[in-house]
Write a protein that holds these residues in place. Sequence first.
Motif, PDB file in Angstrom:
ATOM      1  N   ARG A   4       0.838  -1.189   0.000  1.00 55.14           N
ATOM      2  CA  ARG A   4       0.000   0.000   0.000  1.00 55.14           C
ATOM      3  C   ARG A   4       0.879   1.246   0.000  1.00 55.14           C
ATOM      4  NH1 ARG A   4      -4.509  -0.281   4.482  1.00 55.14           N
ATOM      5  NH2 ARG A   4      -5.506   1.175   3.100  1.00 55.14           N
ATOM      6  N   LYS A   5       2.158   1.041   0.179  1.00 56.52           N
ATOM      7  CA  LYS A   5       3.049   2.180   0.294  1.00 56.52           C
ATOM      8  C   LYS A   5       3.822   2.385  -0.989  1.00 56.52           C
ATOM      9  CE  LYS A   5       3.686   1.456   5.254  1.00 56.52           C
ATOM     10  NZ  LYS A   5       4.657   1.293   6.331  1.00 56.52           N
ATOM     11  N   PHE A   6       4.109   3.638  -1.289  1.00 55.42           N
ATOM     12  CA  PHE A   6       4.979   3.918  -2.412  1.00 55.42           C
ATOM     13  C   PHE A   6       6.406   3.574  -2.055  1.00 55.42           C
ATOM     14  CE2 PHE A   6       1.480   6.530  -3.847  1.00 55.42           C
ATOM     15  CZ  PHE A   6       1.514   6.239  -5.186  1.00 55.42           C
ATOM     16  N   GLY A   7       6.735   3.667  -0.744  1.00 55.19           N
ATOM     17  CA  GLY A   7       8.076   3.356  -0.307  1.00 55.19           C
ATOM     18  C   GLY A   7       9.072   4.294  -0.934  1.00 55.19           C
ATOM     19  N   SER A   8      10.230   3.765  -1.186  1.00 51.79           N
ATOM     20  CA  SER A   8      11.297   4.622  -1.713  1.00 51.79           C
ATOM     21  C   SER A   8      11.669   4.259  -3.133  1.00 51.79           C
ATOM     22  CB  SER A   8      12.526   4.493  -0.807  1.00 51.79           C
ATOM     23  OG  SER A   8      12.956   3.148  -0.746  1.00 51.79           O
ATOM     24  N   LEU A   9      10.715   3.717  -3.856  1.00 52.36           N
ATOM     25  CA  LEU A   9      10.989   3.331  -5.249  1.00 52.36           C
ATOM     26  C   LEU A   9      11.448   4.536  -6.048  1.00 52.36           C
ATOM     27  CD1 LEU A   9      10.790   1.049  -7.329  1.00 52.36           C
ATOM     28  CD2 LEU A   9       8.493   1.871  -7.863  1.00 52.36           C
ATOM     29  N   ALA A  10      12.605   4.422  -6.683  1.00 57.11           N
ATOM     30  CA  ALA A  10      13.125   5.538  -7.475  1.00 57.11           C
ATOM     31  C   ALA A  10      12.522   5.469  -8.853  1.00 57.11           C
ATOM     32  CB  ALA A  10      14.651   5.461  -7.561  1.00 57.11           C
ATOM     33  N   LEU A  11      11.595   6.351  -9.086  1.00 53.84           N
ATOM     34  CA  LEU A  11      10.878   6.342 -10.360  1.00 53.84           C
ATOM     35  C   LEU A  11      11.133   7.637 -11.098  1.00 53.84           C
ATOM     36  CD1 LEU A  11       7.503   5.015  -8.995  1.00 53.84           C
ATOM     37  CD2 LEU A  11       9.233   3.731 -10.215  1.00 53.84           C
ATOM     38  N   ALA A  12      11.447   7.508 -12.352  1.00 58.19           N
ATOM     39  CA  ALA A  12      11.620   8.718 -13.145  1.00 58.19           C
ATOM     40  C   ALA A  12      10.478   8.876 -14.091  1.00 58.19           C
ATOM     41  CB  ALA A  12      12.927   8.653 -13.913  1.00 58.19           C
ATOM     42  N   GLY A 155      -1.463  15.616   2.069  1.00 53.25           N
ATOM     43  CA  GLY A 155      -0.417  16.490   1.556  1.00 53.25           C
ATOM     44  C   GLY A 155      -0.557  17.926   2.030  1.00 53.25           C
ATOM     45  N   ALA A 156      -1.794  18.334   2.276  1.00 55.15           N
ATOM     46  CA  ALA A 156      -2.048  19.694   2.756  1.00 55.15           C
ATOM     47  C   ALA A 156      -1.812  19.825   4.258  1.00 55.15           C
ATOM     48  CB  ALA A 156      -3.486  20.096   2.432  1.00 55.15           C
ATOM     49  N   GLY A 157      -1.505  18.702   4.902  1.00 58.32           N
ATOM     50  CA  GLY A 157      -1.287  18.722   6.339  1.00 58.32           C
ATOM     51  C   GLY A 157      -2.566  18.755   7.149  1.00 58.32           C
ATOM     52  N   LEU A 158      -3.684  18.387   6.514  1.00 57.87           N
ATOM     53  CA  LEU A 158      -4.981  18.449   7.189  1.00 57.87           C
ATOM     54  C   LEU A 158      -5.448  17.112   7.737  1.00 57.87           C
ATOM     55  CD1 LEU A 158      -6.836  20.821   4.693  1.00 57.87           C
ATOM     56  CD2 LEU A 158      -5.677  21.420   6.843  1.00 57.87           C
ATOM     57  N   LEU A 159      -4.957  16.034   7.165  1.00 54.10           N
ATOM     58  CA  LEU A 159      -5.295  14.692   7.636  1.00 54.10           C
ATOM     59  C   LEU A 159      -4.029  13.933   7.988  1.00 54.10           C
ATOM     60  CD1 LEU A 159      -8.039  13.332   5.169  1.00 54.10           C
ATOM     61  CD2 LEU A 159      -8.387  14.235   7.481  1.00 54.10           C
ATOM     62  N   THR A 160      -4.154  13.060   8.979  1.00 52.97           N
ATOM     63  CA  THR A 160      -3.079  12.140   9.336  1.00 52.97           C
ATOM     64  C   THR A 160      -3.620  10.723   9.214  1.00 52.97           C
ATOM     65  OG1 THR A 160      -2.082  13.716  10.884  1.00 52.97           O
ATOM     66  CG2 THR A 160      -1.498  11.393  11.163  1.00 52.97           C
ATOM     67  N   LEU A 161      -2.872   9.868   8.575  1.00 53.93           N
ATOM     68  CA  LEU A 161      -3.288   8.478   8.416  1.00 53.93           C
ATOM     69  C   LEU A 161      -2.697   7.609   9.520  1.00 53.93           C
ATOM     70  CD1 LEU A 161      -2.855   8.012   4.551  1.00 53.93           C
ATOM     71  CD2 LEU A 161      -4.912   8.672   5.817  1.00 53.93           C
ATOM     72  N   LYS A 162      -3.382   6.530   9.804  1.00 57.08           N
ATOM     73  CA  LYS A 162      -2.884   5.589  10.808  1.00 57.08           C
ATOM     74  C   LYS A 162      -1.599   4.920  10.334  1.00 57.08           C
ATOM     75  CE  LYS A 162      -7.632   4.631  12.287  1.00 57.08           C
ATOM     76  NZ  LYS A 162      -8.741   3.624  12.281  1.00 57.08           N
ATOM     77  N   GLU A 163      -1.449   4.839   9.025  1.00 56.83           N
ATOM     78  CA  GLU A 163      -0.252   4.259   8.421  1.00 56.83           C
ATOM     79  C   GLU A 163       0.172   5.144   7.262  1.00 56.83           C
ATOM     80  OE1 GLU A 163       1.130  -0.025   6.452  1.00 56.83           O
ATOM     81  OE2 GLU A 163      -0.938   0.310   7.089  1.00 56.83           O
ATOM     82  N   GLU A 164       1.413   5.539   7.239  1.00 58.98           N
ATOM     83  CA  GLU A 164       1.874   6.471   6.216  1.00 58.98           C
ATOM     84  C   GLU A 164       2.046   5.806   4.849  1.00 58.98           C
ATOM     85  OE1 GLU A 164       5.452   8.343   7.449  1.00 58.98           O
ATOM     86  OE2 GLU A 164       4.530   9.426   9.120  1.00 58.98           O
ATOM     87  N   GLY A 165       1.903   6.609   3.804  1.00 53.78           N
ATOM     88  CA  GLY A 165       2.243   6.176   2.455  1.00 53.78           C
ATOM     89  C   GLY A 165       1.249   5.281   1.765  1.00 53.78           C
TER      90      GLY A 165
END
Length: 297
Positions: A4-12, A155-165
């Motif tokens: 469910r996470k984008f993680g650190s995949l280096a995508l161009a 992204g706007a800093g208005l919501l926080t998720l229980k799990e990031e990404g």
Amino acid sequence: MNLRKFGSLALAGALSFSLVACSNDSGSSDASGSDQKLSLKVGTTEAGSKAWDVIEDEAKKNGLDLDVVDFSDYTTPNKALAEGTIDANAFQHLKFLAGYNVGENQHLVPVASTYIVPLSLFWKGHDNIDGIEGETVAIPNDPSNQGRAINVLVGAGLLTLKEEGLITPTPADIDEAKSKVKVNPLAAEQTPVAYGEGKPAIINNNFLGRAGIQASSAAYKDDPNSEAAEPYINVIAAREDDANSEALKKFIEIYQTPEVEKAQAEDTDGTSVPVRRPASELQAILDKLEAAEKDGK
């Protein structure tokens, strides 16, 4: 790794959305074997747009025999491509393509990126999100947009998720105690109604014009260059075996001209952002999304 996470995949490289019966002579020489005559059948859902008028004009100027087939729904263009009745399509973002491939056990591939349209938050009488804390934000509740809308608010800093990404978060994933706003999922066509009532709302572009809302009046919009926006890059898709055809290369070249970009900007009230990312990187993003789709994430 949680898919469910984008993680650190280096995508161009990578967010919308044409058909002659497909034949073996697409991109081949004519009968005399002298001058090469290229032909392509492409499916879209936007054949009546200014951008497609320009694409067809440019194809004629550049010697591409382009047959554009307009579909009235978002299901048929991929089915037609998989069955071989068209050579390519251009109507969808990567996340939509991933859902189709997984759901139908297909392997259509992205051969080029086209553009992305940011998803925006509108709040009547406000050109920023100052003072929005404590408000309830209307968001579209359809599967294609709800997760993205939630991530816009993250992204706007208005919501926080229980799990990031998370790629496709739901309201159940929101940590309400740590968030500054609440969300109210509505049918997409109802979000402009909420806006008209003075409530902040995330509204899809195709509903803005109908409601008389200017795209430029957004209080906040997601960053089209961010990793979180990558699933929503619109692409040209093809069958893997045809991904390198000369006719398709010519079509991509035409689609990515400044003339088409200008027409797309007019079609989207200036909100479309051209994206130019290599097919290999688009495929990497698609692979990631398909893995998450298979996991139901």
